[in-house]
Enzyme design. Structure first.
Site, PDB file in Angstrom:
ATOM      1  N   GLY A  10       0.823  -1.211   0.000  1.00  0.00           N
ATOM      2  CA  GLY A  10       0.000   0.000   0.000  1.00  0.00           C
ATOM      3  C   GLY A  10       0.858   1.262   0.000  1.00  0.00           C
ATOM      4  O   GLY A  10       2.087   1.196  -0.133  1.00  0.00           O
ATOM      5  N   SER A 125      -3.872   7.104  13.862  1.00  0.00           N
ATOM      6  CA  SER A 125      -4.229   8.309  13.114  1.00  0.00           C
ATOM      7  C   SER A 125      -4.563   9.445  14.064  1.00  0.00           C
ATOM      8  O   SER A 125      -5.072   9.225  15.170  1.00  0.00           O
ATOM      9  CB  SER A 125      -5.454   7.974  12.258  1.00  0.00           C
ATOM     10  OG  SER A 125      -6.046   9.148  11.749  1.00  0.00           O
ATOM     11  N   THR A 127      -6.926  11.107  13.757  1.00  0.00           N
ATOM     12  CA  THR A 127      -8.387  11.088  13.854  1.00  0.00           C
ATOM     13  C   THR A 127      -8.831  10.762  15.287  1.00  0.00           C
ATOM     14  O   THR A 127      -9.923  11.136  15.697  1.00  0.00           O
ATOM     15  CB  THR A 127      -8.979  10.084  12.830  1.00  0.00           C
ATOM     16  OG1 THR A 127     -10.365  10.318  12.707  1.00  0.00           O
ATOM     17  CG2 THR A 127      -8.752   8.644  13.203  1.00  0.00           C
ATOM     18  N   TYR A 150     -14.389   3.853  10.985  1.00  0.00           N
ATOM     19  CA  TYR A 150     -12.947   3.821  10.684  1.00  0.00           C
ATOM     20  C   TYR A 150     -12.158   4.402  11.856  1.00  0.00           C
ATOM     21  O   TYR A 150     -11.217   3.789  12.367  1.00  0.00           O
ATOM     22  CB  TYR A 150     -12.637   4.615   9.395  1.00  0.00           C
ATOM     23  CG  TYR A 150     -11.193   5.030   9.320  1.00  0.00           C
ATOM     24  CD1 TYR A 150     -10.212   4.103   8.992  1.00  0.00           C
ATOM     25  CD2 TYR A 150     -10.797   6.337   9.647  1.00  0.00           C
ATOM     26  CE1 TYR A 150      -8.873   4.463   8.990  1.00  0.00           C
ATOM     27  CE2 TYR A 150      -9.469   6.705   9.646  1.00  0.00           C
ATOM     28  CZ  TYR A 150      -8.514   5.768   9.311  1.00  0.00           C
ATOM     29  OH  TYR A 150      -7.189   6.130   9.319  1.00  0.00           O
ATOM     30  N   LYS A 154      -9.338   2.699  14.901  1.00  0.00           N
ATOM     31  CA  LYS A 154      -8.000   3.144  15.324  1.00  0.00           C
ATOM     32  C   LYS A 154      -7.961   3.292  16.850  1.00  0.00           C
ATOM     33  O   LYS A 154      -6.988   2.915  17.493  1.00  0.00           O
ATOM     34  CB  LYS A 154      -7.630   4.460  14.630  1.00  0.00           C
ATOM     35  CG  LYS A 154      -7.439   4.323  13.126  1.00  0.00           C
ATOM     36  CD  LYS A 154      -6.309   3.358  12.784  1.00  0.00           C
ATOM     37  CE  LYS A 154      -6.199   3.060  11.310  1.00  0.00           C
ATOM     38  NZ  LYS A 154      -5.286   1.949  10.975  1.00  0.00           N
ATOM     39  N   LEU A 201      -7.541  14.842  -0.237  1.00  0.00           N
ATOM     40  CA  LEU A 201      -7.310  16.097  -0.963  1.00  0.00           C
ATOM     41  C   LEU A 201      -6.202  16.009  -2.016  1.00  0.00           C
ATOM     42  O   LEU A 201      -6.411  16.376  -3.172  1.00  0.00           O
ATOM     43  CB  LEU A 201      -6.983  17.206   0.057  1.00  0.00           C
ATOM     44  CG  LEU A 201      -6.686  18.579  -0.543  1.00  0.00           C
ATOM     45  CD1 LEU A 201      -7.914  19.137  -1.257  1.00  0.00           C
ATOM     46  CD2 LEU A 201      -6.219  19.547   0.543  1.00  0.00           C
ATOM     47  N   ASP A 299     -15.885  16.783   8.994  1.00  0.00           N
ATOM     48  CA  ASP A 299     -14.545  17.386   8.959  1.00  0.00           C
ATOM     49  C   ASP A 299     -14.273  18.200  10.215  1.00  0.00           C
ATOM     50  O   ASP A 299     -15.137  18.963  10.662  1.00  0.00           O
ATOM     51  CB  ASP A 299     -14.412  18.337   7.748  1.00  0.00           C
ATOM     52  CG  ASP A 299     -13.887  17.622   6.523  1.00  0.00           C
ATOM     53  OD1 ASP A 299     -13.303  16.531   6.665  1.00  0.00           O
ATOM     54  OD2 ASP A 299     -14.058  18.171   5.412  1.00  0.00           O
TER      55      ASP A 299
HETATM   56  C1  UD1 Z   1      -9.341  11.812   6.423  1.00  0.00           C
HETATM   57  C2  UD1 Z   1     -10.112  11.253   7.557  1.00  0.00           C
HETATM   58  C3  UD1 Z   1      -9.162  10.766   8.595  1.00  0.00           C
HETATM   59  C4  UD1 Z   1      -8.283   9.693   8.014  1.00  0.00           C
HETATM   60  C5  UD1 Z   1      -7.597  10.204   6.772  1.00  0.00           C
HETATM   61  C6  UD1 Z   1      -7.005   8.993   6.077  1.00  0.00           C
HETATM   62  C7  UD1 Z   1     -12.253  12.479   7.569  1.00  0.00           C
HETATM   63  C8  UD1 Z   1     -13.106  13.428   8.323  1.00  0.00           C
HETATM   64  N1  UD1 Z   1     -11.034  12.226   8.094  1.00  0.00           N
HETATM   65  O1  UD1 Z   1      -8.574  12.928   6.921  1.00  0.00           O
HETATM   66  O2  UD1 Z   1      -9.878  10.207   9.665  1.00  0.00           O
HETATM   67  O3  UD1 Z   1      -7.332   9.279   8.958  1.00  0.00           O
HETATM   68  O4  UD1 Z   1      -8.519  10.818   5.885  1.00  0.00           O
HETATM   69  O5  UD1 Z   1      -6.413   9.357   4.896  1.00  0.00           O
HETATM   70  O6  UD1 Z   1     -12.647  12.004   6.542  1.00  0.00           O
HETATM   71  N2  UD1 Z   1     -10.903  18.353   1.014  1.00  0.00           N
HETATM   72  C9  UD1 Z   1     -11.507  19.147   0.056  1.00  0.00           C
HETATM   73  N3  UD1 Z   1     -11.876  18.556  -1.113  1.00  0.00           N
HETATM   74  C10 UD1 Z   1     -11.668  17.230  -1.377  1.00  0.00           C
HETATM   75  C11 UD1 Z   1     -11.049  16.441  -0.396  1.00  0.00           C
HETATM   76  C12 UD1 Z   1     -10.694  17.031   0.803  1.00  0.00           C
HETATM   77  O7  UD1 Z   1     -11.719  20.340   0.261  1.00  0.00           O
HETATM   78  O8  UD1 Z   1     -12.060  16.767  -2.465  1.00  0.00           O
HETATM   79  C13 UD1 Z   1     -10.476  18.975   2.283  1.00  0.00           C
HETATM   80  C14 UD1 Z   1     -11.160  18.376   3.504  1.00  0.00           C
HETATM   81  O9  UD1 Z   1     -12.338  19.080   3.800  1.00  0.00           O
HETATM   82  C15 UD1 Z   1     -10.074  18.562   4.559  1.00  0.00           C
HETATM   83  C16 UD1 Z   1      -8.755  18.477   3.775  1.00  0.00           C
HETATM   84  O10 UD1 Z   1      -9.107  18.711   2.429  1.00  0.00           O
HETATM   85  O11 UD1 Z   1     -10.162  19.851   5.107  1.00  0.00           O
HETATM   86  C17 UD1 Z   1      -8.079  17.135   3.911  1.00  0.00           C
HETATM   87  O12 UD1 Z   1      -9.040  16.125   3.609  1.00  0.00           O
HETATM   88  P1  UD1 Z   1      -8.631  14.586   3.479  1.00  0.00           P
HETATM   89  O13 UD1 Z   1      -7.477  14.445   2.560  1.00  0.00           O
HETATM   90  O14 UD1 Z   1      -9.866  13.816   3.164  1.00  0.00           O
HETATM   91  O15 UD1 Z   1      -8.079  14.218   4.922  1.00  0.00           O
HETATM   92  P2  UD1 Z   1      -8.774  14.364   6.356  1.00  0.00           P
HETATM   93  O16 UD1 Z   1     -10.205  14.661   6.247  1.00  0.00           O
HETATM   94  O17 UD1 Z   1      -7.950  15.294   7.148  1.00  0.00           O
END
Ligand code: UD1
Length: 338
Positions: A10, A125, A127, A150, A154, A201, A299
């Site tokens: 992974g 995590s 989280t 999830y 953890k 993201l 979030d």
């Molecule tokens: C997420 C999980 C976290 C987990 C981690 C694993 C949630 C709430 N949390 O973290 O528990 O350990 O993934 O990888 O899902 N964002 C956008 N647009 C997008 C995607 C994300 O704006 O298309 C923003 C989100 O709102 C956030 C930031 O980018 O503020 C990071 O998001 P993401 O990469 O999904 O990580 P987490 O949410 O921090």
């Protein structure tokens, strides 16, 4: 010295296998290929010149786990990445997450408890902190009620390990609480390979940049942060991988203070979603098509690490900047799509 890496094909697992091999460890990988590919082995070989042993095993099959440890009785350490990690999917399929992430952990710990000495590193995590009351987050911040199955796996995972360590003094364990891993190996031989539409993201940004996705949705710009978008601590996966090797050596060398320890792994710097987008635009030279949309349920507003404990006790510090991590993520995306 022989080390088992579960989920070793992974994203974080494969980068950790590279660092282990580069430091002379003999690596055995277990992976069920449910969210990875055997081709990752070629990338590991291209970087290190060494082929890790690979066994395709589903760790939910208890008898296969028992059989594996009988056959590999010289394993000195286990780094356990194998787990499901999609937050949304876990809400839809809680039992799948409890079975995948908890039963497998129990089976491995049962085998390790039988050994005279065993060292165990667990993928946890940030989280577990939920929305922490103060930033940056230290390891003593309270663990908050999980927002998803999830996240709960953890928290429960950490409890299972800590309780097992209390009664199995031959077992030493470290839980590593990752903030937001991103990026790829600088060689672009291995990186993140999300299946389907990325939920995280950074892969969504790079896939939008390369033209696979039309537009990035930014989930909310009305948060109480400097620019209104959520703040996270983005850490280069290679820095994260190095921390695993350091943590494992700490246990092997008997330098741990108690037989269950917890460390945050982050950079200590918070970046907003817009700052991450700007970093992408800077390193790629491309404009990113994005739109502000509603907040994503669940979030947290802000999460970044206090890294003091990892810095002083583990002697580890994240070295890469956001731009360096983003450049590696972009180089990887360009390479796999060309
Ligand atoms: C997420 C999980 C976290 C987990 C981690 C694993 C949630 C709430 N949390 O973290 O528990 O350990 O993934 O990888 O899902 N964002 C956008 N647009 C997008 C995607 C994300 O704006 O298309 C923003 C989100 O709102 C956030 C930031 O980018 O503020 C990071 O998001 P993401 O990469 O999904 O990580 P987490 O949410 O921090």
């Amino acid at each position: 010295m022989k080390v088992l890496v579960t989920g070793g094909l992974g994203f974080i697992g494969s980068h950790t296998v590279v660092e282990l091999q580069e430091q002379g460890f003999e690596v055995v990988i277990i992976d069920d290929l449910s969210n990875s590919s055997e081709k990752v082995i070629d990338g590991i070989v291209a970087i290190t010149g060494k082929k890790p042993v690979f066994e395709k095993i589903d760790l939910k099959e208890k008898s296969k786990v028992e059989d594996f440890f009988k056959r590999h009785n010289t394993i000195e350490g286990v780094i356990h990445f194998a787990a499901s990690k999609a937050v949304g999917e876990s809400v839809e399929k809680p039992l799948l997450y409890y079975e995948n992430n908890i039963s497998t952990l129990v089976y491995i710990l049962k085998e390790l408890s039988k050994k005279d000495k065993a060292n165990f590193i667990f993928s946890s995590s940030c989280t577990v902190y939920g929305q922490a009351d103060t930033m940056p987050i230290t390891e003593s911040a309270p663990v908050k009620a999980a927002e998803s199955p999830y996240g709960n796996t953890k928290q429960i995972g950490e409890e299972i390990i800590s309780e097992t360590c209390k009664v199995a003094p031959s077992l030493s364990a470290i839980a590593l609480r990752y903030f937001n891993p991103m990026g790829a190996h600088p060689s672009a031989e291995i990186g993140e390979l999300p299946i389907g539409v990325p939920q995280n993201l950074v892969p969504f940004i790079t896939q939008t940049g390369i033209g696979m996705r039309q537009q990035l949705s930014v989930f909310g710009d009305d948060y109480p942060t400097t620019d209104g978008t959520c703040v996270r601590d983005y850490i280069h996966v290679v820095d994260l991988a190095k921390a695993h090797v350091i943590a494992l050596k700490r246990l092997i060398d008997g330098k741990n203070v108690t037989n269950y320890e917890v460390f945050n792994l982050g950079t200590g710097t918070g970046s907003s979603v817009l700052e991450v987008i700007h970093s992408f635009e800077k390193v790629s030279g491309k404009k990113l098509n994005y739109k502000i949309v509603d907040r994503r349920p669940g979030d947290v507003i802000s999460a970044y690490a206090n890294t003091e404990k990892a810095n002083s006790v583990l002697g580890w510090k994240a070295e890469s900047t956001l731009d360096q991590a983003m450049k590696s993520a972009w180089d990887w995306e360009v390479k796999i799509r060309s």
